[in-house]
Structure formats: C-alpha cells, structure tokens
Motif scaffolding. Structure first.
Motif, PDB file in Angstrom:
ATOM      1  N   ALA A  78       0.839  -1.194   0.000  1.00  0.00           N
ATOM      2  CA  ALA A  78       0.000   0.000   0.000  1.00  0.00           C
ATOM      3  C   ALA A  78       0.875   1.244   0.000  1.00  0.00           C
ATOM      4  O   ALA A  78       1.843   1.325   0.753  1.00  0.00           O
ATOM      5  CB  ALA A  78      -0.904   0.006   1.233  1.00  0.00           C
ATOM      6  N   VAL A  79       0.513   2.193  -0.859  1.00  0.00           N
ATOM      7  CA  VAL A  79       1.204   3.483  -0.881  1.00  0.00           C
ATOM      8  C   VAL A  79       0.123   4.544  -0.691  1.00  0.00           C
ATOM      9  O   VAL A  79      -0.758   4.694  -1.539  1.00  0.00           O
ATOM     10  CB  VAL A  79       1.967   3.701  -2.202  1.00  0.00           C
ATOM     11  N   VAL A  80       0.159   5.217   0.427  1.00  0.00           N
ATOM     12  CA  VAL A  80      -0.904   6.165   0.769  1.00  0.00           C
ATOM     13  C   VAL A  80      -0.292   7.465   1.269  1.00  0.00           C
ATOM     14  O   VAL A  80       0.908   7.553   1.514  1.00  0.00           O
ATOM     15  CB  VAL A  80      -1.842   5.583   1.850  1.00  0.00           C
ATOM     16  N   GLY A  81      -1.152   8.465   1.425  1.00  0.00           N
ATOM     17  CA  GLY A  81      -0.656   9.745   1.916  1.00  0.00           C
ATOM     18  C   GLY A  81      -1.734  10.795   1.914  1.00  0.00           C
ATOM     19  O   GLY A  81      -2.909  10.508   1.646  1.00  0.00           O
ATOM     20  N   THR A  82      -1.306  11.994   2.189  1.00  0.00           N
ATOM     21  CA  THR A  82      -2.227  13.108   2.348  1.00  0.00           C
ATOM     22  C   THR A  82      -2.915  13.508   1.036  1.00  0.00           C
ATOM     23  O   THR A  82      -2.385  13.275  -0.046  1.00  0.00           O
ATOM     24  CB  THR A  82      -1.447  14.330   2.888  1.00  0.00           C
ATOM     25  N   ARG A  83      -4.089  14.098   1.176  1.00  0.00           N
ATOM     26  CA  ARG A  83      -4.734  14.676   0.001  1.00  0.00           C
ATOM     27  C   ARG A  83      -4.067  15.998  -0.344  1.00  0.00           C
ATOM     28  O   ARG A  83      -3.983  16.391  -1.495  1.00  0.00           O
ATOM     29  CB  ARG A  83      -6.230  14.895   0.267  1.00  0.00           C
ATOM     30  N   ALA A  84      -3.568  16.699   0.701  1.00  0.00           N
ATOM     31  CA  ALA A  84      -2.933  18.008   0.506  1.00  0.00           C
ATOM     32  C   ALA A  84      -1.472  17.831   0.106  1.00  0.00           C
ATOM     33  O   ALA A  84      -0.557  18.180   0.851  1.00  0.00           O
ATOM     34  CB  ALA A  84      -3.042  18.821   1.800  1.00  0.00           C
TER      35      ALA A  84
END
Lengths: 386, 386
Positions: free
Chosen positions: B132-138
């Motif tokens: 999984a590679v995830v992070g902020t919307r901003a």
C-alpha cells in the motif's frame, strides 16, 4: 601549578590526544615533571617515549605562546579554572566504559585533550548549555534553511551552538547563532593562529568576539584529515548533544555523530527530502536507531532536557531530592548559590559569580522565580524567604 | 455454497465488518442459513440481531447484484476461489492476538470483511505481491515526486500498488503505477457503482482495466467518514506493508499506518523536509519507532522480503528445508507447481495456472531459472531435469 611553558612544550611534542600522557598525569606527575622527563628521555615515560621520540627536542614553547598571544589567543590547561573539566570528564569517562563500538575502533582518540588554545571569552560559561550543530560542506538551500531555523530556536533559549567553523552547515550554524544574538563556539582542526577555511576569517573573528574559538593544536599546525576527525571528537565531547542537519553518505559530520554516541552524548539527525542525496546519512543513522530524529529546536531542547538538567543519573537523584533546592540541576544551583542569603544582586553580578553567560543566568533566574525560589526586587535578585 | 443473493442480502443489512456475523460463520452456519435467520429474526442470531434490527427487511439483493453488474462489478464472497483468504486470514489472525493498541481501541473494526464488490480483474493474483502506498490529500510537489519515484521502482519489480483512490498521494500512486505499466488496486469507501472523488472517474476505470477496484459496501453507499477508516483497515490488511509518503499531523493516511501495525504488516514512512508540515506525521511515526524509515523502492522491497517471501514463520521453515524445491516461497511454489514434470509451458499459460499476473510470473520464472530449478526452451518453460 606547572608553568605554561611546560604545557606548551608538551602540546608541541605530543600531538593530542595522548593516552600515555594522560596516564602519567593520572599517576600524579605534573606537566613540569613530564616535560622535563620527555626532554631528557626519562626511563619512566612509558608509551610517551615513543610518541615523542622524533619531536622531543623541538622545544619552542615560548615561540608558541608568543604566536598565540599575537593571534589574540591563550593556552588553557587542566590547571586553569576555566578548563571545561566537567564536560571532558563526563564524555571521556563514558568512553572509558567501552560501551561504544566507535570508541573501541578509535580507541587512541577516545582520550581527553591535554591542552586547548583559545581565542575569545571564557570557555566554561560558553559551554554550560551547549549543543553541536554540524553537517555537510556541500549544503543545499534546504540544509541552510533548516540550520537557520534550528539555531535560531536554540539561541532564543540561550543554547550555545558549537560547530567546526567549516564551510556549509558549520558556517550556517555559526552565522545563524550570531544573527540571533546567541553565543557560538568554533572548534578548529588547525593552529589557533591559522585561519581555515580562509574565507571564514571574518566569521571566526566574530565568533571569538561573542564566544570562543578553540583548538587542540599548537600554533602553525596545518589542518589535516586526521585532525578533522580528532577535532570532531572534541565537538561531541564539549556539548550535551550533536545534531547533524544535512549529511550525505560519507559526510564527516557523521563522524561527529559517532563520537557523540561513543561519548554518551545525545546523537540527533534532521530528516530531509529523499529526492536528493543530501540527507542520506541522516536517514541512515535514524533508520538504524543511531540518531534520534529531530525536526526543530523544540525537539532538540526536549531531548537535551530542561535548561539546567544534565543527564539520567542526575535526573534520578533530582527525582528523590527532598527539598526544592536539592532538586535544582547543576546550572540552576550555580545561579542559586550565587545569591547569598539576604543579599540582593543584579543579574550581571549573579552571572559573574555563577560563571554563566548573562542571558542564560537571566533565563535561569526567571525560571527559579516561577518556582518561588528567588524573587526580583527592582533590578536585584535575591533568594526567596524560606 | 450459499447463493450470491444471500451474501448480497447480508452485505446490505449488515454493514461490515461484523464480528457477530463472523462468529456465526465460524460456528458453521452458511450464508443462506444466516440470511434466512436474519429475515425471520431467529433466536440464535446473537449480536447480529441488534445489528440488523433496523435493516433486516431491507431485502434488495437482486437489485444490488444488478446495480453492480451494471457498473461492471461482481460480488466476491469467502466461498469464491478468488477470495483473498490468505491475506485476510493472516491480517485478522494477527489482530486477534490483541498485540496492538490500535486494534484494542478499534476492536469492532478489526474483523475481516464478509463480502467484497469488485470491478476489474482477479483479486488474488493482483494482491499476490502488493504494497500500500498512501498519503495526504494536501500533497506538495515533493510528495508527488517521491510517490512517482517509489511507485516506479515498485512497479518495475512487479509489485502491485494498492491505495485508496483519493486525491493527492493516492492518485499520484495509482497514476505512477499505471504509467510504469504496473498493476494497481484501489480500495474505495463507497459503493462500487459510485465514483468518489468524482474527478477520479477516468482513473478508476483505468485501474479496473489493469488491476481492480474493491469496495466492502453495497452499491449506492455514500462515502462517509467512518467508512474511510474501515476502508483503511482493508488497504492495510490486503497488502504486505503500508508506506506513507507524505502525511501531516492528522492525516488519514496515518490511520492506515496504524492498521498496518495492528494487522502485523510492515509499517513504513518516508521522511521529508522539516521546513513544511507535510511530513510531520511521517516523522512522528518514525521517531516513535512505529514506522520504519524508507527512502525508496529498494528500502521497501528489502523490508518486505524477496519476491516470493511472506513472513518470519515461513522464512524459518524455508531455512530448514532439505531440498531446493522445499525451500521455495509461496509464490515461487505456485509457479513451479504450474509446470508439470516433463511438460513445457509458455509463461502466459504458467501465469494462468499459477493464478499470478504474467509479469510477476515471468519475474519468478527467471529467478527460478537462475537457481537451476526451471529452464527455458524457446518460448516454453519446463522444470529442470532432477
């Protein structure tokens, strides 16, 4: 008291650090006696005989002292009140426990200096609350920006920033400390009368004006690779912790960080963009648990403990201190003791008696005031009525 | 085998995850029986009675199945061969050990899904080697750049990149995987027939073309805050590890990271500039030892183990495997077993038999070839002579 000439002679003929020399001093021989022994190749010199075999007749103590004076510097020895004994004893005492692999590898360097050449103000007060901020010479804009932020925050809380006077992060750290009106100390790897790097001549003068420039080497000594490594140990030894702001894979700043570990100091590193190589060394140390990740001055201050605090052992004692005064840390106690019962003193005077910088003294006085231990009357401070 | 209608009904009237439903399934009741029990408010429903009290007469299984089909999606149940059983059992089995504080806090969510709606290709092969590679919307420009670098490196080594289909880092991750010709999977927090965020409609279509889009919720379900959190657990559960690329203080991506920890997956975070707030959350997790610092795809791959490896227990078994074939990891064995002794097969065929993506299959065949276990003859692969 031995003569300055004996210390200067030993500093010239024994390139520091020297375990053999420290052993003779620890055995009770003074510098005069050892200097004399070296000159006449005494039988009791032990390892120092070999160390001084080629240099023992290079007797130019007077010229060295004169050259230092010419450069506005003085020789500081373990016999001086201003010798940073507490810092050095703590660091090399820890090293002697052999807990660190780095120290086991570089054992011959894990030894206290036998003399320091100093240009500028008093050493001990300047180092009373100090932290090393070091990094690569090949700085990025990011590295400089972070250094400024961190050093500004440290200086605002009366922390002295110690660095190596080199180009790059070192320069940014010294400059930011000066710009913030803070104290800063440079530990150089060449004679105190030499300027290296040449373009930092004016910066080193300004550092000597507000803090000091320190070298372990006699006047005229050129900067050489091995001396940078030895100097790095001193930067780590004299400070409560070392922060590496930016360091690529093989940056010398990582050597300072290894020394901080090996000398029982707090090792810290600032992360940075992974899109460049500038912070690779920092990330590597953090990843392997060899440095604590810090993102700013607040992180650093909280890792190094409150204004006066020193280390875990002391913290433990403080925890069980039965009275508020017994609960004071070393620097707090120096300030408190500088106030005689019933006598008011101006902060300037307290600072002089305590041997601490004025700004740090005021900081600690205000803190003690909040805890009801001291009170201010006009411009004077006095102990609170018990 | 229960009917799809029973599973669709249960998926509609029991918002997943449901521990009560899992307990009934574990006790040996099948979906038909449980669906029937819920409809007639059977006495043995236990906790499921309350969970379905308000919804049990909302019987629209056929409409839901039709709406999904209309959107090009299908219902996947634990009875399907393509159900990602291994991943889910491992993750929620670990959660059941109660080792993680996060799982203790969000206990009701630490439960496997009872059904998944899927748009796109087969789920199990797509997830066979996934991260999984995830992070902020901003996002910042830095975050996007790092995501591209990391995902490009992962895709080049046949890793499937799983993310949440959200704006920002999620979008950058999916897009980078597609651009690199890799497989990517989106786990969404709304009905499989809904597009959220709306501007990612085309992206989600492209994801379904090469990988799949997965949702735990029945068609028409709107995305809501609690569903994002539940979805995050699924992202962590379905992958071998979670990497947070950029996350400020309270980013939802950190929730996925907590799930990765709680589900026994590898939790990873990428550091970034300390001059902005974008990587604050990453730094915080690294600092507290709750995420491993990673700077690129190589770091991630080495933390997740070699192509076929799975976990410590399996590694331990492999270590003592007496023959080379017994020493193969799960995915390697799937490929090896897909080759019958004495029969040559094209990679495409091996891939179909093994149930692994073609690119991963070729990757593993080449690897097995290097170790002398398989050999290529023209376009065909066969087991090496023993």
């Amino acid at each position: 008291m031995s003569t300055p000439e004996s210390w200067a002679y030993l500093n010239r003929v024994v390139e520091g650090p020297s375990r053999a020399l420290q052993e003779l001093l620890a055995a009770g021989r003074d510098a005069d006696e050892i200097a004399d022994g070296v000159r006449r190749r005494a039988s009791w010199l032990g390892g120092l005989a070999e160390e001084t075999a080629a240099r023992h007749d290079w007797d130019r103590a007077e010229q060295d002292l004169a050259a230092a004076a010419e450069a506005g510097a003085r020789l500081l020895t373990p016999e001086d009140a201003d010798w940073p004994r507490l810092e050095l004893d703590r660091a090399f005492g820890f090293a002697a426990t052999g807990m660190s692999e780095h120290v086991r590898t570089y054992q011959s360097d894990a030894v206290t200096p036998h003399a320091l050449w100093v240009r500028g103000g008093a050493v001990t007060p300047a180092l009373a609350q100090s932290v090393a901020v070091v990094g690569t010479r090949a700085v990025t804009r990011y590295g400089v920006e972070v250094t400024r932020q961190i050093v500004g925050g440290l200086a605002a809380h009366q922390w002295t920033v110690v660095s190596g006077g080199a180009l790059g992060i070192d320069t940014a750290a010294h400059e930011a400390a000066l710009a913030a009106g803070g104290t800063t100390v440079a530990v150089t790897a060449c004679g105190i009368d030499r300027v290296y790097p040449a373009r930092n001549a004016a910066l080193l003068d300004r550092i000597a004006d507000v803090g000091c420039v320190i070298s372990e080497y006699p006047p005229g000594t050129p900067p050489q690779r091995h001396r940078f490594l030895t100097r790095n140990r001193l930067v780590a030894a004299l400070t409560r912790g070392t922060v590496v702001v930016e360091a690529a894979w093989r940056s010398g700043a990582l050597n300072t960080l290894s020394w901080a570990e090996g000398l029982g100091r707090v090792a810290m590193a600032v992360p940075g963009p992974v899109t460049g190589a500038g912070s690779l060394g920092c990330h590597e140390r953090i990843r392997h648990g060899r440095a604590q990740l810090v993102t700013g001055a607040d992180d650093i201050r909280s890792l190094l403990g409150p204004a006066g605090a020193v280390d875990a052992a002391e913290q433990y004692e403080l925890q069980f201190a039965p009275t508020a005064v017994q609960g004071l840390s070393r620097n707090e106690l120096r300030v408190f003791d500088a106030l005689d019962p019933g006598v008011g003193r101006a902060a300037q005077e307290v600072s002089a008696v305590a041997g601490l910088p004025l700004a740090l003294t005021v900081h600690l006085l205000v803190d003690l005031g909040k805890r009801g231990l001291v009170a201010r009357e006009g411009v004077e401070w006095r102990r609170a009525e018990e």
